[in-house]
Design a protein around this motif. Structure first.
Motif, PDB file in Angstrom:
ATOM      1  N   GLU A  49       0.343   3.828   8.346  1.00 54.15           N
ATOM      2  CA  GLU A  49      -0.577   3.358   7.313  1.00 54.15           C
ATOM      3  C   GLU A  49      -2.005   3.832   7.570  1.00 54.15           C
ATOM      4  OE1 GLU A  49      -0.431  -0.781   6.469  1.00 54.15           O
ATOM      5  OE2 GLU A  49       1.733  -0.911   6.655  1.00 54.15           O
ATOM      6  N   LEU A  76       2.046   4.657   1.064  1.00 55.57           N
ATOM      7  CA  LEU A  76       1.900   5.405   2.302  1.00 55.57           C
ATOM      8  C   LEU A  76       1.737   6.891   2.009  1.00 55.57           C
ATOM      9  CD1 LEU A  76       4.627   3.619   4.421  1.00 55.57           C
ATOM     10  CD2 LEU A  76       2.169   3.369   4.631  1.00 55.57           C
ATOM     11  N   GLN A 126       0.845  -1.200   0.000  1.00 53.20           N
ATOM     12  CA  GLN A 126       0.000   0.000   0.000  1.00 53.20           C
ATOM     13  C   GLN A 126       0.876   1.245   0.000  1.00 53.20           C
ATOM     14  OE1 GLN A 126      -2.625   0.162   3.319  1.00 53.20           O
ATOM     15  NE2 GLN A 126      -3.456   2.168   2.806  1.00 53.20           N
TER      16      GLN A 126
END
Length: 316
Positions: free
Chosen positions: A58, A5, A3
Motif C-alpha cells: 500500500e 493498490l 484503497q
C-alpha cells in the motif's frame, strides 16, 4: 472504502525504488556509520523489493524504509562483532557531502545534511544499541512518528518511546553543537592547512582547542596512530610530522595534492590528500563553540574511503 493498490510492471517498480534510493541510503548510513555497508544494505533492500508482490504494497516508501532499517539493524549487530578485532581506533566512514559541479551528484546528493551525519555525532551514536540507534535516527533525522517507527520495528509505541528516551539520554551530553557559519569554518580549515604546511607551531596552536584530539583510523591496513593523540603539544607535533611526511612525498616525485572541501565531508570542513590520483587521507575538522578545532578525524584506511572517491581524478 478500500484503497486501490498500485499496479506496476518491473520498470515501474524499479523507478519507485530509485525514487527512494537517496532516503534509504541516508537511513542506512546513519544506522551503520559505514558507507560501504549502507550501500550493501540498500542493494539487499532492492532484492527484497524486486522479489515482492508489488500489488500487496500500500505504501512503497514505508515498506522500503522498513526493510532497509531492519536490514541495517541486522548488519549493525554483525559489524559490532567485527569491531572487537579492529586494529586501532574505529571511525565512521567519511562521506562527501559538499555541493558543486565538480562533485559527482550520485555521491554528493545521497546523504541529507543535518547534525546526525557529522562524524562526531556518528561516533556518539556508537554508544547506542542497534535498536536505540535505529529509533534515534528515524525520529531525530527523519521525523517519523512513534506509530510509524513502531510499525517499522515491530514494537509497541510505548517501547519505541522508551528506546528514544534511553538514546537521547546517552547522546544529550555528548551531542556536538555547530554554531559556526560555513565561511568561518572554511577560514579555519585554510589556516589549519597553512599552519601545518608552513611548519610553524605558533599559528597552529592558536587554532586548536586545549582539549584537541586526533583520532586516526588505519584499520591495520596502513600506518596510522593506534591510539588517540591528545593535548596541544602532542597534537601539534604529530600534525607537523605528517606535514613533513607529505613534503618527502613531493621530494620523491610523487604526484601529491591537497584540497580543502569546505563543509564537504559529513557536513564539516575537511582536508583531503591525494597521491598519484588516489585519496590518501581525509582529515575532517570538528569545531568547538569557540571556533577552535577540538577533534581531527583522520581516515587513512583505504577500505573506508569509498564515500569520498568521487574526487579522484578531479584536478580542481
Amino acid at each position: 472504502m478500500e484503497q486501490d493498490l498500485p499496479t506496476w510492471d518491473d520498470a515501474g517498480a524499479a523507478q519507485v525504488f530509485n525514487d527512494h534510493r537517496r532516503l534509504l541510503t541516508s537511513v542506512a548510513y546513519r544506522v551503520l556509520g559505514r558507507w560501504s555497508d549502507a550501500e550493501d544494505v540498500v542493494q539487499d533492500a532492492w532484492l527484497r523489493w524486486s522479489g515482492s508482490d508489488y500489488t500487496a504494497v500500500e505504501d512503497p516508501k514505508a515498506f522500503l524504509v522498513t526493510v532497509t532499517t531492519r536490514l541495517a539493524i541486522d548488519q549493525l549487530r554483525k559489524a559490532q562483532t567485527r569491531k572487537e578485532s579492529y586494529v586501532g581506533p574505529w571511525l565512521p566512514e567519511p562521506v562527501l557531502t559538499r555541493d558543486g559541479a565538480d562533485t559527482a551528484p550520485d555521491t554528493a546528493d545521497r546523504v541529507v545534511l543535518d547534525d546526525t551525519v557529522s562524524l562526531a555525532m556518528l561516533l556518539v551514536m556508537e554508544t547506542l544499541s542497534p535498536l536505540e540507534r535505529a529509533v534515534f535516527v528515524l525520529r531525530e533525522a527523519f521525523d517519523y512518528s512513534f506509530a510509524e517507527i513502531a510499525a517499522m520495528l515491530d514494537r509497541t509505541e510505548a517501547a519505541v518511546r522508551q528506546l528514544l528516551v534511553r538514546a537521547r539520554n546517552h547522546v544529550q551530553d555528548k551531542r556536538p553543537r555547530y554554531p559556526l557559519d560555513d565561511v568561518k569554518r572554511q577560514s579555519i580549515a585554510e589556516r589549519f592547512l597553512s599552519a601545518c604546511v608552513g611548519g610553524d607551531i605558533a599559528p597552529l596552536l592558536e587554532l586548536l582547542s586545549p582539549e584537541i584530539t586526533v583520532i586516526s583510523d588505519g584499520g591495520g591496513v596502513v600506518t596510522a596512530a593506534t591510539r588517540p593523540v591528545v593535548g596541544l603539544d602532542h597534537v601539534s607535533r604529530f600534525l607537523l610530522g605528517i606535514a613533513q611526511k607529505y613534503a618527502k612525498y613531493l621530494d620523491d616525485g610523487m604526484d601529491l595534492r591537497i584540497e580543502i572541501a569546505p563543509v564537504g565531508v559529513n557536513g564539516d570542513p575537511a582536508i583531503i590528500a591525494f597521491a598519484d590520483g588516489k585519496v590518501l587521507y581525509v582529515y575532517t575538522l570538528d569545531m568547538d563553540e569557540d571556533g577552535r578545532i577540538r577533534t581531527v578525524f583522520a581516515m587513512a584506511n583505504p577500505e573506508k574511503l569509498s564515500g569520498v572517491r568521487a574526487l579522484e581524478g578531479d584536478t580542481g
